[in-house]
Motif scaffolding. Structure first.
Motif, PDB file in Angstrom:
ATOM      1  N   CYS A  13       0.844  -1.193   0.000  1.00  0.00           N
ATOM      2  CA  CYS A  13       0.000   0.000   0.000  1.00  0.00           C
ATOM      3  C   CYS A  13       0.875   1.237   0.000  1.00  0.00           C
ATOM      4  O   CYS A  13       2.081   1.150   0.231  1.00  0.00           O
ATOM      5  CB  CYS A  13      -0.939   0.034   1.215  1.00  0.00           C
ATOM      6  SG  CYS A  13      -0.127   0.440   2.767  1.00  0.00           S
ATOM      7  N   ASN A  14       0.257   2.380  -0.247  1.00  0.00           N
ATOM      8  CA  ASN A  14       0.931   3.651  -0.056  1.00  0.00           C
ATOM      9  C   ASN A  14       0.906   3.887   1.458  1.00  0.00           C
ATOM     10  O   ASN A  14      -0.166   4.008   2.037  1.00  0.00           O
ATOM     11  CB  ASN A  14       0.190   4.773  -0.781  1.00  0.00           C
ATOM     12  CG  ASN A  14       0.843   6.129  -0.591  1.00  0.00           C
ATOM     13  OD1 ASN A  14       1.616   6.345   0.333  1.00  0.00           O
ATOM     14  ND2 ASN A  14       0.518   7.058  -1.467  1.00  0.00           N
ATOM     15  N   ASP A  19      -4.883   5.326   3.024  1.00  0.00           N
ATOM     16  CA  ASP A  19      -4.389   4.014   2.600  1.00  0.00           C
ATOM     17  C   ASP A  19      -3.740   3.298   3.782  1.00  0.00           C
ATOM     18  O   ASP A  19      -4.005   2.125   4.047  1.00  0.00           O
ATOM     19  CB  ASP A  19      -3.370   4.152   1.467  1.00  0.00           C
ATOM     20  CG  ASP A  19      -3.964   4.750   0.206  1.00  0.00           C
ATOM     21  OD1 ASP A  19      -4.886   5.581   0.302  1.00  0.00           O
ATOM     22  OD2 ASP A  19      -3.499   4.385  -0.883  1.00  0.00           O
ATOM     23  N   VAL A  67      -3.512  -2.700  -1.649  1.00  0.00           N
ATOM     24  CA  VAL A  67      -4.551  -1.729  -1.320  1.00  0.00           C
ATOM     25  C   VAL A  67      -4.468  -0.611  -2.355  1.00  0.00           C
ATOM     26  O   VAL A  67      -3.530   0.184  -2.344  1.00  0.00           O
ATOM     27  CB  VAL A  67      -4.364  -1.174   0.112  1.00  0.00           C
ATOM     28  CG1 VAL A  67      -5.428  -0.135   0.424  1.00  0.00           C
ATOM     29  CG2 VAL A  67      -4.387  -2.312   1.126  1.00  0.00           C
ATOM     30  N   SER A  69      -5.834   2.740  -4.417  1.00  0.00           N
ATOM     31  CA  SER A  69      -6.588   3.986  -4.293  1.00  0.00           C
ATOM     32  C   SER A  69      -5.985   4.969  -5.279  1.00  0.00           C
ATOM     33  O   SER A  69      -5.000   4.661  -5.955  1.00  0.00           O
ATOM     34  CB  SER A  69      -6.478   4.546  -2.867  1.00  0.00           C
ATOM     35  OG  SER A  69      -5.183   5.077  -2.665  1.00  0.00           O
ATOM     36  N   PHE A  72      -2.349   5.461  -4.399  1.00  0.00           N
ATOM     37  CA  PHE A  72      -1.414   4.327  -4.477  1.00  0.00           C
ATOM     38  C   PHE A  72      -0.197   4.668  -5.334  1.00  0.00           C
ATOM     39  O   PHE A  72       0.940   4.387  -4.954  1.00  0.00           O
ATOM     40  CB  PHE A  72      -2.125   3.089  -5.039  1.00  0.00           C
ATOM     41  CG  PHE A  72      -1.217   1.904  -5.188  1.00  0.00           C
ATOM     42  CD1 PHE A  72      -0.930   1.111  -4.087  1.00  0.00           C
ATOM     43  CD2 PHE A  72      -0.641   1.589  -6.407  1.00  0.00           C
ATOM     44  CE1 PHE A  72      -0.080   0.010  -4.209  1.00  0.00           C
ATOM     45  CE2 PHE A  72       0.208   0.496  -6.535  1.00  0.00           C
ATOM     46  CZ  PHE A  72       0.481  -0.297  -5.431  1.00  0.00           C
TER      47      PHE A  72
END
Length: 152
Positions: A13-14, A19, A67, A69, A72
């Motif tokens: 993930c970021n 996030d 994850v 978004s 990201f």
């Protein structure tokens, strides 16, 4: 040949903002009862996958949770981990990338045919932890999809 892994999944993930908030909730939920899975989150498991994160994911993690978004792609490290995970997918039958979409966002072409967990959808949110657990838990006989086919 059965391979024993230290982690059920590596979380990509970021590591900032919503996030990171969601990823921390994901790790806390999946590692707690009743799921009791073991996830490697590099921002939390400092040293667990050091010094070589790629070696760790290759040798110690069964699956990859990504994850996704709109934020990201602001993390070069997250994008790099995703590319590495994808490069491993064809070589390992049990290795899979499981995308989790926090919102409507750009999905890499190579993941567009993969089933995604959409947490922005209120109907999906009701059973997302159960679904995620079923996708991650190790099976005694065969892959998760083989077990699902046997159940139906």
């Amino acid at each position: 040949m059965k391979v024993d892994f230290d982690y059920d999944a590596f979380v990509i993930c970021n590591p900032e903002g919503k996030d990171l908030e969601f990823a921390n909730k994901l790790v806390d939920t999946m590692q707690a009862s009743p799921y009791n899975l073991k996830l490697c989150a590099p921002w939390r498991n400092v040293g667990a996958c050091s010094p070589n994160t790629r070696e760790c994911t290759r040798d110690r993690c069964r699956k990859f949770l990504v994850v996704l978004s709109n934020n990201f792609y602001k993390s070069e490290e997250a994008v790099s981990h995703l590319h590495f995970a994808f490069s491993m997918s064809p070589g390992y039958k049990e290795r899979r990338i499981l995308p989790i979409c926090l919102e409507r966002c750009e999905i890499p072409t190579y993941l567009q045919l993969v089933t995604k967990l959409d947490v922005s959808n209120s109907r999906t949110r009701k059973w997302m932890w159960e679904q995620l657990y079923l996708s991650l838990k190790p099976t005694e006989t065969g892959t998760h999809s083989e077990v699902c086919e046997q159940q139906h």
